[in-house]
Design a protein around this motif. Structure first.
Motif, PDB file in Angstrom:
ATOM      1  N   LEU A 121       0.823  -1.199   0.000  1.00 43.92           N
ATOM      2  CA  LEU A 121       0.000   0.000   0.000  1.00 43.92           C
ATOM      3  C   LEU A 121       0.864   1.258   0.000  1.00 43.92           C
ATOM      4  O   LEU A 121       0.536   2.254  -0.657  1.00 43.92           O
ATOM      5  N   LYS A 122       1.971   1.208   0.728  1.00 45.61           N
ATOM      6  CA  LYS A 122       2.914   2.327   0.765  1.00 45.61           C
ATOM      7  C   LYS A 122       3.428   2.638  -0.643  1.00 45.61           C
ATOM      8  O   LYS A 122       3.396   3.797  -1.093  1.00 45.61           O
ATOM      9  N   VAL A 203       9.790   4.021  -7.112  1.00 50.12           N
ATOM     10  CA  VAL A 203       9.203   4.311  -5.798  1.00 50.12           C
ATOM     11  C   VAL A 203       9.600   3.231  -4.799  1.00 50.12           C
ATOM     12  O   VAL A 203      10.017   3.525  -3.665  1.00 50.12           O
ATOM     13  N   ALA A 204       9.482   1.968  -5.203  1.00 45.28           N
ATOM     14  CA  ALA A 204       9.816   0.857  -4.306  1.00 45.28           C
ATOM     15  C   ALA A 204      11.275   0.927  -3.873  1.00 45.28           C
ATOM     16  O   ALA A 204      11.599   0.664  -2.698  1.00 45.28           O
ATOM     17  N   HIS A 205      12.159   1.319  -4.784  1.00 41.36           N
ATOM     18  CA  HIS A 205      13.588   1.402  -4.445  1.00 41.36           C
ATOM     19  C   HIS A 205      13.839   2.472  -3.387  1.00 41.36           C
ATOM     20  O   HIS A 205      14.558   2.239  -2.410  1.00 41.36           O
ATOM     21  N   VAL A 206      13.252   3.649  -3.567  1.00 40.22           N
ATOM     22  CA  VAL A 206      13.485   4.751  -2.624  1.00 40.22           C
ATOM     23  C   VAL A 206      12.861   4.449  -1.263  1.00 40.22           C
ATOM     24  O   VAL A 206      13.446   4.753  -0.208  1.00 40.22           O
ATOM     25  N   LEU A 207      11.669   3.827  -1.265  1.00 38.98           N
ATOM     26  CA  LEU A 207      10.948   3.603  -0.014  1.00 38.98           C
ATOM     27  C   LEU A 207      11.442   2.375   0.755  1.00 38.98           C
ATOM     28  O   LEU A 207      10.907   2.079   1.832  1.00 38.98           O
ATOM     29  N   ARG A 213       6.098   2.411   9.578  1.00 41.05           N
ATOM     30  CA  ARG A 213       6.219   2.953  10.930  1.00 41.05           C
ATOM     31  C   ARG A 213       7.258   4.079  11.016  1.00 41.05           C
ATOM     32  O   ARG A 213       7.389   4.721  12.064  1.00 41.05           O
ATOM     33  N   SER A 214       7.986   4.310   9.943  1.00 38.71           N
ATOM     34  CA  SER A 214       8.983   5.394   9.931  1.00 38.71           C
ATOM     35  C   SER A 214       8.283   6.738  10.127  1.00 38.71           C
ATOM     36  O   SER A 214       7.173   6.964   9.619  1.00 38.71           O
ATOM     37  N   LEU A 321       4.684   7.295   8.704  1.00 39.63           N
ATOM     38  CA  LEU A 321       4.406   7.246   7.269  1.00 39.63           C
ATOM     39  C   LEU A 321       3.033   6.659   6.991  1.00 39.63           C
ATOM     40  O   LEU A 321       2.335   7.088   6.063  1.00 39.63           O
ATOM     41  N   VAL A 322       2.622   5.689   7.812  1.00 34.66           N
ATOM     42  CA  VAL A 322       1.325   5.054   7.599  1.00 34.66           C
ATOM     43  C   VAL A 322       0.182   6.071   7.693  1.00 34.66           C
ATOM     44  O   VAL A 322      -0.852   5.928   7.032  1.00 34.66           O
TER      45      VAL A 322
END
Length: 366
Positions: A121-122, A203-207, A213-214, A321-322
């Protein structure tokens, strides 16, 4: 001869004066006529500039109205291209309901499944935001380009100098429909889906460095967005071969109308030009600036009546972040329309490189 001159000296004098007067009058008349011609030409230029400026202002309005029309289609296609977000929320809710019903009995498999869903979802939420960011700015600039091309054609056909300009025939409504459909059926269809596929892994690489929880503050969130931009666009958004152009240009199908094909060819040539790439780079910079301000105001600005200690006042507010994901929706940010205005469009339109680019397209003569 001398006697003749003496005898007719009065007539000769009068004739000489008259000749001088007549010659002077002719010269004055020529000067006045030239001055009048210059004045008329100046008035025509002033009138032409006035009409040109009015036409450009009208085209700016037409570009915005066209953008509002296409935003509805963009939002619809964006939801279709990223429709996994509602399903992810639904599955997370079901897992939580099941875990709540089985209180006292830990279910590690369900907990791990929920964690994986939040990670998906993130990525999906940030991908949707970034895809809306890119697709909006590409749509805005290409629409502005094509509206000014059509406006130039219309203006030239009504101008007194129209016979000197080639390609001044106004396209029929049917031809205009083909012109727009061949551009935006791709941009809002295959081009949009390919953009999603390109943005998602970046996006997946950066996140990877940020779990749900960050905790992030406004500056950290903007930094994340900038990192994603850097990976999506490469080293420079103004590079001679921007990776973003392949989500705009489709040259596989030829138009049935030769004039439409000519305008499509001009569109592709212009989109690949340094002027367009410079305008796009500036537009993305400004749009990200506006987006960051929107997210800061929505997520990180404390109410004025909230009591804050002196020590915490110096520390930027941070959020998990959530808690940010639900606020990244395009209709709340990039695609938000307020009283018929789009804040991102208004900010981009005011950029010198964008307005100069649009004017240059309008003034271009074949």
């Amino acid at each position: 001869m001398l006697k003749f001159v003496k005898r007719h000296r009065r007539a000769i004098a009068v004739g000489s004066v008259a000749g001088v007067v007549v010659a002077g009058a002719i010269r004055v008349h020529a000067i006045m006529r030239h001055a009048n011609d210059m004045l008329s030409e100046a008035e025509r230029r002033v009138e032409g500039q006035r009409r040109r400026q009015q036409h450009l202002e009208r085209l700016g309005h037409e570009s915005h109205e066209a953008l509002l029309t296409f935003l509805t289609a963009l939002e619809k296609e964006l939801k279709a291209a990223t429709d996994d977000i509602p399903a992810l929320y639904k599955e997370i809710k079901q897992i939580r309901q099941t875990m709540a019903a089985n209180r006292g009995e830990p279910d590690e498999a369900a907990a791990e499944r929920e964690r994986c869903l939040w990670e998906k979802l993130k990525v999906a939420s940030f991908t949707t935001l970034l895809v809306s960011f890119y697709s909006f700015n590409l749509l805005h600039l290409v629409l502005k380009l094509q509206i000014h091309m059509l406006g130039r054609q219309n203006f030239a056909s009504k101008s007194s100098s129209a016979p000197e300009v080639t390609g001044t025939e106004i396209l029929s409504m049917e031809a205009r429909g083909e012109f727009f459909s061949m551009t935006y059926n791709f941009m809002l269809g295959q081009g949009l889906r390919e953009l999603v596929a390109h943005v998602t892994p970046q996006v997946a690489h950066v996140l990877r460095e940020h779990t749900v929880r960050s905790r992030l503050d406004a500056g950290s969130l903007t930094s994340v967005l900038r990192q994603i931009r850097s990976r999506v666009e490469g080293d420079s958004p103004n590079a001679s071969a921007s990776p973003l152009l392949r989500f705009v240009i489709c040259q596989q199908t030829a138009a049935t109308d030769v004039r439409v094909q000519g305008m499509l060819d001009e569109t592709w040539d212009t989109v690949e030009s340094p002027a367009f790439l410079a305008a796009l780079g500036d537009a993305l910079d400004k749009s990200l600036e506006v987006l960051s301000a929107q997210l800061k105001a929505t997520l990180f600005t404390e109410p004025l009546d909230t009591a804050v200690s002196s020590s915490s006042a110096a520390t930027p507010p941070m959020k998990p972040l959530v808690n940010l994901l639900a606020h990244l929706k395009p209709h709340r940010t990039v695609l938000h329309v307020d009283n018929g205005r789009v804040v991102h469009a208004d900010a981009v339109t005011s950029i010198p490189s964008v307005s100069t680019f649009a004017t240059a397209v309008f003034d271009q003569v074949d």
